[in-house]
Design a protein around this motif. Structure first.
Motif, PDB file in Angstrom:
ATOM      1  N   ALA A  53     -27.247  44.211  28.426  1.00 19.14           N
ATOM      2  CA  ALA A  53     -27.992  43.777  27.243  1.00 19.14           C
ATOM      3  C   ALA A  53     -28.338  42.301  27.374  1.00 19.14           C
ATOM      4  N   PRO A  54     -29.348  41.828  26.616  1.00 15.32           N
ATOM      5  CA  PRO A  54     -29.607  40.384  26.569  1.00 15.32           C
ATOM      6  C   PRO A  54     -28.407  39.652  25.972  1.00 15.32           C
ATOM      7  N   ALA A  78     -18.347  47.427  25.638  1.00 18.24           N
ATOM      8  CA  ALA A  78     -18.730  48.135  24.418  1.00 18.24           C
ATOM      9  C   ALA A  78     -18.227  47.404  23.182  1.00 18.24           C
ATOM     10  N   GLU A  79     -17.028  46.848  23.259  1.00 18.09           N
ATOM     11  CA  GLU A  79     -16.456  46.175  22.079  1.00 18.09           C
ATOM     12  C   GLU A  79     -17.167  44.867  21.749  1.00 18.09           C
ATOM     13  N   ASP A  80     -17.967  44.351  22.657  1.00 17.92           N
ATOM     14  CA  ASP A  80     -18.693  43.103  22.410  1.00 17.92           C
ATOM     15  C   ASP A  80     -20.092  43.333  21.849  1.00 17.92           C
ATOM     16  N   LEU A  81     -20.495  44.592  21.707  1.00 17.71           N
ATOM     17  CA  LEU A  81     -21.825  44.878  21.195  1.00 17.71           C
ATOM     18  C   LEU A  81     -21.902  44.629  19.695  1.00 17.71           C
ATOM     19  N   PRO A  82     -23.065  44.230  19.192  1.00 18.74           N
ATOM     20  CA  PRO A  82     -23.215  44.065  17.739  1.00 18.74           C
ATOM     21  C   PRO A  82     -23.082  45.409  17.041  1.00 18.74           C
ATOM     22  N   GLU A  83     -22.554  45.371  15.818  1.00 19.11           N
ATOM     23  CA  GLU A  83     -22.385  46.597  15.052  1.00 19.11           C
ATOM     24  C   GLU A  83     -23.747  47.208  14.746  1.00 19.11           C
ATOM     25  N   ASP A  84     -23.840  48.512  14.918  1.00 21.64           N
ATOM     26  CA  ASP A  84     -25.101  49.208  14.675  1.00 21.64           C
ATOM     27  C   ASP A  84     -24.854  50.346  13.708  1.00 21.64           C
ATOM     28  N   HIS A  85     -25.520  50.296  12.548  1.00 20.56           N
ATOM     29  CA  HIS A  85     -25.339  51.326  11.534  1.00 20.56           C
ATOM     30  C   HIS A  85     -26.359  52.440  11.653  1.00 20.56           C
ATOM     31  N   GLY A  86     -27.199  52.394  12.679  1.00 17.20           N
ATOM     32  CA  GLY A  86     -28.174  53.447  12.876  1.00 17.20           C
ATOM     33  C   GLY A  86     -29.426  53.314  12.018  1.00 17.20           C
ATOM     34  N   ASP A  87     -29.672  52.132  11.463  1.00 25.65           N
ATOM     35  CA  ASP A  87     -30.875  51.921  10.664  1.00 25.65           C
ATOM     36  C   ASP A  87     -32.015  51.589  11.617  1.00 25.65           C
TER      37      ASP A  87
END
Length: 377
Positions: free
Chosen positions: A300-301, A362-371
């Motif tokens: 990821a960037p 994976a634990e460093d990715l921003p939270e994604d709520h699926g919006d």
């Protein structure tokens, strides 16, 4: 005023209809969110015209101040909700109230609003192919307020996100009507690829290599966007096995695929959408779906809040093992990409997106709520 939809996919929609005389329909006049649009009777808002995207408790529209109608439509019409210019959202959100047409011959047309950041004419053109396949009465995407003699407002029985499982009557109408499309062939096996999509819309790392692996297993590699919708439906109706990278084509497969079709979905983003699409397919097709979430790496960037710019690399040996166990592939197990192949795949993504990609946990990715309302799924 009602502010939530039921989430039980077994709960019938029967009776969840309101019919009103002299309704005023007011489309959005600006780009605000929630979208300022709705239905009024006698100057009062009609709760049944609240529309839902990915969340059952949060409507995507609010009631604006009523505006005077610019024309009147004689007859009875069905309120269709809000049409999105995003193909996947259009399929699931734009069809959620059509169940109310079953058995009726008195409906002169279906009336939609468009999202304020989509052009009404563009949405109308995009939805026209689906409307034709479903045998809908004339569809109008409103650009100005109108009144109608009588308006049918049905509870929304399908949507995106947590509404993706649908309700019985909504699932039945879509599957019954698309079942009338003759299947193109029988026993066909398809791999649905996203390699023809812009990288900013999201894809997996090394998809072209996976295309070759599936082609060697006898799968037809297809880019659905290259075919008219009627052809897509006909092809999917002829499929016995479908594998692909998570995205909008699986909504169409859910609606059109034959019962018993074996389906496997490859995860492409760290989002609840992956599990929702798998469950969506199971409820529509009536059988188990193989979810493929085996990941070898994530790139990821350095700074991003867009899940489509997070690129997952499937773990090919683990992918093969899961697919072989489920009856999708056979023969020698697959190997992961070499370091050179991975560098080449990353370079292609970096060049196209103008973003430097780096490995992330994976634990460093921003939270994604699926919006994903603005994303292309």
């Amino acid at each position: 005023m009602r502010q939530a939809l039921p989430l039980d996919p077994m709960l019938p929609l029967a009776g969840r209809i309101r019919e009103v005389a002299g309704a005023l329909l007011v489309p959005p006049a600006g780009p605000e969110r929630p979208q300022p649009c709705g239905v009024f009777v006698g100057g009062e808002p009609v709760a049944e015209s609240l529309c839902y995207g990915g969340h059952a408790h949060a409507p995507i529209n609010v009631f604006p101040e009523p505006r005077a109608a610019e024309r009147h439509l004689a007859g009875t019409y069905l309120f269709g909700g809000i049409l999105s210019g995003h193909f996947g959202h259009m399929l699931v959100e734009g069809t959620g109230r059509l169940w109310a047409l079953h058995g009726r011959t008195d409906v002169a047309g279906v009336l939609f609003f468009a999202r304020p950041f989509d052009k009404a004419r563009q949405c109308s053109k995009m939805f026209a192919q689906m409307a034709a396949l479903l045998g809908l009465p004339p569809v109008t995407v409103l650009e100005a307020p109108v009144t109608v003699d009588r308006l049918v407002l049905a509870e929304q029985g399908l949507g995106s996100g947590e509404l993706m499982l649908g309700r019985p009557e909504a699932r039945a109408l879509l599957r019954d009507r698309l079942a009338e499309v003759p299947a193109e062939g029988k026993g066909r096996r398809f791999y649905i690829t996203r390699s023809g999509q812009p990288a900013r819309r999201g894809m997996i790392l090394g998809e072209q290599g996976l295309e070759a692996l599936f082609a060697a297993q006898g799968y037809e590699v297809i880019r659905p966007e290259e075919f008219k919708l009627a052809r897509q439906v006909a092809m999917l109706r002829g499929a016995s096995h479908v594998v692909g990278t998570e995205g909008s084509p699986f909504h169409l497969l859910a609606m059109a695929g034959q019962a018993g079709c074996k389906v496997a979905v490859i995860q492409r983003r760290r989002s609840p959408t992956f599990a929702q699409i798998c469950a969506h397919l199971e409820w529509f097709l009536g059988g188990p779906v193989t979810g493929l979430d085996q990941i070898a790496s994530i790139h990821a960037p350095k700074k991003t809040r867009n899940p489509n710019l997070i690129y997952l690399e499937p773990d090919r040996p683990a992918l093969w093992a899961a697919l072989a166990e489920a009856g999708f592939v056979s023969g020698a197990p697959w190997a992961n990409m070499t370091a050179e192949e991975r560098r080449a795949a990353l370079h292609g993504l970096e060049t196209e997106t103008d973003q430097r990609l780096r490995p992330v946990a994976a634990e460093d990715l921003p939270e994604d709520h699926g919006d994903e309302e603005k994303d292309a799924a």
